[in-house]
Design a protein around this motif. Structure first.
Motif, PDB file in Angstrom:
ATOM      1  N   LEU A 154      92.397   7.200  -2.412  1.00  0.00           N
ATOM      2  CA  LEU A 154      91.379   7.599  -1.449  1.00  0.00           C
ATOM      3  C   LEU A 154      90.989   9.072  -1.608  1.00  0.00           C
ATOM      4  CD1 LEU A 154      89.757   6.787   1.143  1.00  0.00           C
ATOM      5  CD2 LEU A 154      91.719   7.629   2.448  1.00  0.00           C
ATOM      6  N   LEU A 155      91.971   9.939  -1.796  1.00  0.00           N
ATOM      7  CA  LEU A 155      91.719  11.380  -1.806  1.00  0.00           C
ATOM      8  C   LEU A 155      91.559  12.003  -3.189  1.00  0.00           C
ATOM      9  CD1 LEU A 155      94.226  12.538   0.964  1.00  0.00           C
ATOM     10  CD2 LEU A 155      91.781  12.120   1.182  1.00  0.00           C
ATOM     11  N   SER A 156      91.957  11.304  -4.232  1.00  0.00           N
ATOM     12  CA  SER A 156      91.952  11.874  -5.587  1.00  0.00           C
ATOM     13  C   SER A 156      90.639  12.525  -6.010  1.00  0.00           C
ATOM     14  CB  SER A 156      92.340  10.816  -6.624  1.00  0.00           C
ATOM     15  OG  SER A 156      93.697  10.549  -6.540  1.00  0.00           O
ATOM     16  N   PRO A 157      89.498  11.880  -5.848  1.00  0.00           N
ATOM     17  CA  PRO A 157      88.258  12.501  -6.341  1.00  0.00           C
ATOM     18  C   PRO A 157      87.994  13.887  -5.740  1.00  0.00           C
ATOM     19  CG  PRO A 157      87.872  10.192  -5.798  1.00  0.00           C
ATOM     20  CD  PRO A 157      89.245  10.537  -5.303  1.00  0.00           C
ATOM     21  N   VAL A 158      88.153  14.017  -4.444  1.00  0.00           N
ATOM     22  CA  VAL A 158      87.881  15.295  -3.785  1.00  0.00           C
ATOM     23  C   VAL A 158      88.925  16.347  -4.183  1.00  0.00           C
ATOM     24  CG1 VAL A 158      87.847  16.439  -1.527  1.00  0.00           C
ATOM     25  CG2 VAL A 158      86.700  14.253  -1.826  1.00  0.00           C
ATOM     26  N   LEU A 159      90.197  15.947  -4.173  1.00  0.00           N
ATOM     27  CA  LEU A 159      91.265  16.906  -4.443  1.00  0.00           C
ATOM     28  C   LEU A 159      91.307  17.324  -5.917  1.00  0.00           C
ATOM     29  CD1 LEU A 159      94.020  15.397  -2.121  1.00  0.00           C
ATOM     30  CD2 LEU A 159      92.435  17.294  -1.657  1.00  0.00           C
ATOM     31  N   ASP A 163      97.831  19.589 -14.157  1.00  0.00           N
ATOM     32  CA  ASP A 163      99.164  20.039 -13.729  1.00  0.00           C
ATOM     33  C   ASP A 163      99.179  20.402 -12.247  1.00  0.00           C
ATOM     34  OD1 ASP A 163     100.129  19.672 -16.292  1.00  0.00           O
ATOM     35  OD2 ASP A 163     100.033  21.804 -16.835  1.00  0.00           O
ATOM     36  N   VAL A 164      98.172  21.162 -11.819  1.00  0.00           N
ATOM     37  CA  VAL A 164      98.090  21.553 -10.414  1.00  0.00           C
ATOM     38  C   VAL A 164      97.907  20.313  -9.543  1.00  0.00           C
ATOM     39  CG1 VAL A 164      96.654  22.752  -8.697  1.00  0.00           C
ATOM     40  CG2 VAL A 164      97.280  23.900 -10.825  1.00  0.00           C
ATOM     41  N   PHE A 165      97.059  19.398  -9.984  1.00  0.00           N
ATOM     42  CA  PHE A 165      96.794  18.169  -9.242  1.00  0.00           C
ATOM     43  C   PHE A 165      98.085  17.387  -9.002  1.00  0.00           C
ATOM     44  CE2 PHE A 165      95.398  13.645  -9.311  1.00  0.00           C
ATOM     45  CZ  PHE A 165      94.590  13.650  -8.184  1.00  0.00           C
ATOM     46  N   GLN A 166      98.861  17.225 -10.052  1.00  0.00           N
ATOM     47  CA  GLN A 166     100.114  16.475  -9.944  1.00  0.00           C
ATOM     48  C   GLN A 166     101.097  17.189  -9.011  1.00  0.00           C
ATOM     49  OE1 GLN A 166     102.117  15.726 -13.635  1.00  0.00           O
ATOM     50  NE2 GLN A 166     103.811  14.688 -12.657  1.00  0.00           N
ATOM     51  N   ASP A 167     101.288  18.487  -9.227  1.00  0.00           N
ATOM     52  CA  ASP A 167     102.234  19.238  -8.402  1.00  0.00           C
ATOM     53  C   ASP A 167     101.807  19.279  -6.939  1.00  0.00           C
ATOM     54  OD1 ASP A 167     103.715  19.701 -10.683  1.00  0.00           O
ATOM     55  OD2 ASP A 167     102.990  21.752 -10.969  1.00  0.00           O
ATOM     56  N   ALA A 168     100.509  19.419  -6.704  1.00  0.00           N
ATOM     57  CA  ALA A 168     100.017  19.479  -5.331  1.00  0.00           C
ATOM     58  C   ALA A 168     100.185  18.133  -4.625  1.00  0.00           C
ATOM     59  CB  ALA A 168      98.560  19.934  -5.309  1.00  0.00           C
ATOM     60  N   PHE A 169      99.979  17.031  -5.341  1.00  0.00           N
ATOM     61  CA  PHE A 169     100.182  15.727  -4.704  1.00  0.00           C
ATOM     62  C   PHE A 169     101.652  15.515  -4.354  1.00  0.00           C
ATOM     63  CE2 PHE A 169      96.122  13.369  -5.011  1.00  0.00           C
ATOM     64  CZ  PHE A 169      96.234  12.679  -3.815  1.00  0.00           C
ATOM     65  N   ILE A 170     102.532  15.988  -5.215  1.00  0.00           N
ATOM     66  CA  ILE A 170     103.967  15.896  -4.900  1.00  0.00           C
ATOM     67  C   ILE A 170     104.254  16.671  -3.619  1.00  0.00           C
ATOM     68  CG2 ILE A 170     106.270  16.614  -5.652  1.00  0.00           C
ATOM     69  CD1 ILE A 170     105.291  15.938  -8.561  1.00  0.00           C
ATOM     70  N   LYS A 171     103.703  17.891  -3.519  1.00  0.00           N
ATOM     71  CA  LYS A 171     103.896  18.692  -2.302  1.00  0.00           C
ATOM     72  C   LYS A 171     103.292  17.999  -1.086  1.00  0.00           C
ATOM     73  CE  LYS A 171     104.568  23.233  -4.186  1.00  0.00           C
ATOM     74  NZ  LYS A 171     104.108  24.582  -4.386  1.00  0.00           N
ATOM     75  N   PHE A 188      96.221  21.861  -1.803  1.00  0.00           N
ATOM     76  CA  PHE A 188      95.736  21.929  -3.181  1.00  0.00           C
ATOM     77  C   PHE A 188      95.223  23.329  -3.524  1.00  0.00           C
ATOM     78  CE2 PHE A 188      96.509  17.561  -2.953  1.00  0.00           C
ATOM     79  CZ  PHE A 188      96.495  17.047  -4.240  1.00  0.00           C
ATOM     80  N   VAL A 189      94.494  23.950  -2.619  1.00  0.00           N
ATOM     81  CA  VAL A 189      94.012  25.313  -2.856  1.00  0.00           C
ATOM     82  C   VAL A 189      95.200  26.261  -2.988  1.00  0.00           C
ATOM     83  CG1 VAL A 189      92.818  27.279  -1.794  1.00  0.00           C
ATOM     84  CG2 VAL A 189      91.750  25.015  -1.780  1.00  0.00           C
ATOM     85  N   ASN A 190      96.172  26.140  -2.091  1.00  0.00           N
ATOM     86  CA  ASN A 190      97.341  27.014  -2.146  1.00  0.00           C
ATOM     87  C   ASN A 190      98.144  26.812  -3.424  1.00  0.00           C
ATOM     88  OD1 ASN A 190      96.798  28.320   0.266  1.00  0.00           O
ATOM     89  ND2 ASN A 190      98.005  26.888   1.485  1.00  0.00           N
ATOM     90  N   GLU A 191      98.256  25.586  -3.886  1.00  0.00           N
ATOM     91  CA  GLU A 191      98.975  25.320  -5.141  1.00  0.00           C
ATOM     92  C   GLU A 191      98.246  25.959  -6.325  1.00  0.00           C
ATOM     93  OE1 GLU A 191     101.921  23.963  -7.731  1.00  0.00           O
ATOM     94  OE2 GLU A 191     101.918  24.117  -5.555  1.00  0.00           O
ATOM     95  N   ALA A 192      96.936  25.815  -6.363  1.00  0.00           N
ATOM     96  CA  ALA A 192      96.157  26.427  -7.444  1.00  0.00           C
ATOM     97  C   ALA A 192      96.304  27.951  -7.409  1.00  0.00           C
ATOM     98  CB  ALA A 192      94.682  26.034  -7.332  1.00  0.00           C
ATOM     99  N   LEU A 193      96.224  28.524  -6.219  1.00  0.00           N
ATOM    100  CA  LEU A 193      96.365  29.980  -6.092  1.00  0.00           C
ATOM    101  C   LEU A 193      97.751  30.440  -6.512  1.00  0.00           C
ATOM    102  CD1 LEU A 193      94.524  30.637  -2.706  1.00  0.00           C
ATOM    103  CD2 LEU A 193      93.700  31.101  -5.020  1.00  0.00           C
ATOM    104  N   GLU A 194      98.754  29.677  -6.170  1.00  0.00           N
ATOM    105  CA  GLU A 194     100.128  30.050  -6.552  1.00  0.00           C
ATOM    106  C   GLU A 194     100.286  30.043  -8.072  1.00  0.00           C
ATOM    107  OE1 GLU A 194     103.826  31.490  -6.346  1.00  0.00           O
ATOM    108  OE2 GLU A 194     102.395  31.365  -4.700  1.00  0.00           O
ATOM    109  N   VAL A 195      99.732  29.047  -8.730  1.00  0.00           N
ATOM    110  CA  VAL A 195      99.797  28.986 -10.194  1.00  0.00           C
ATOM    111  C   VAL A 195      99.087  30.199 -10.800  1.00  0.00           C
ATOM    112  CG1 VAL A 195      98.950  27.706 -12.211  1.00  0.00           C
ATOM    113  CG2 VAL A 195     100.086  26.489 -10.353  1.00  0.00           C
TER     114      VAL A 195
END
Length: 184
Positions: free
Chosen positions: A26-31, A47-55, A77-84
């Motif tokens: 449901l959320l994959s396209p947007v995220l 990589d960010v997508f996978q890690d953020a979904f785990i979080k 997802f934004v926070n995960e990308a920023l952290e990377v």
């Protein structure tokens, strides 16, 4: 919030694999689009997508059903990308010269009537240096103020403004080059 989404979230809280799969679909396209906006290439975005979904699945029990679930997920997802991106730049010091800050991407009259596809614009954004891309995305797509960006990234507000100005200038140059090639 609709009943189906509430049920899916509850299933995910209970670690139900089928519920997790449905929410993912449901959320994959947007995220995933968020990941592409922030990262330099598809591999980094994956990589960010996978890690953020785990979080997201690890923290889903923290969602209190207040406000938009999609907005809550987007923040992860934004926070995960920023952290990377922050990790990549920890040792990098950015020198900022005193510049006049331009406040809009269309400050150049050559850009009037400019038309490029959304995919072309996304490609140009992905090619920006990490620090430019990060500030540009936070300001333009996430609607953060320079003050909030400065607080979030632990930088001066003027640095945020300067990096945004540079990002816009670089985007403008790339778009102008591309449209010149199309016209030729």
């Amino acid at each position: 919030m609709d009943k189906k989404l509430r049920i899916l979230i509850q299933k995910c809280i209970e670690k139900d694999r089928e519920g997790q799969r449905e929410l993912y679909m449901l959320l994959s396209p947007v995220l995933y689009g968020i990941c592409l906006k922030y990262m330099k290439n598809k591999t980094e975005a994956d990589d960010v997508f996978q890690d953020a979904f785990i979080k997201l699945f690890q923290k889903i029990d923290q969602y209190k059903f207040n406000g938009s679930f999609e907005g809550w997920a987007k923040r992860i997802f934004v926070n995960e990308a920023l952290e990377v991106l922050r990790k990549k730049q920890r040792r990098l010091h950015i020198a900022i010269e005193d510049t006049i800050v331009e406040n809009s991407i269309d400050g150049n009259s050559d850009n009037k009537g400019l038309a490029i596809s959304q995919n072309e614009l996304l490609e140009h954004i992905q090619q920006l240096p990490d620090n430019y891309r990060m500030i540009f995305n936070l300001f333009v797509f996430e609607d953060y103020s320079h003050k909030k960006i400065a607080e979030k990234l632990n930088i001066a507000e003027g640095t945020s403004k300067s990096l945004l100005s540079r990002a816009k200038r670089l985007l403008r140059l790339k778009i102008n080059e591309e449209t010149s090639k199309k016209v030729s």
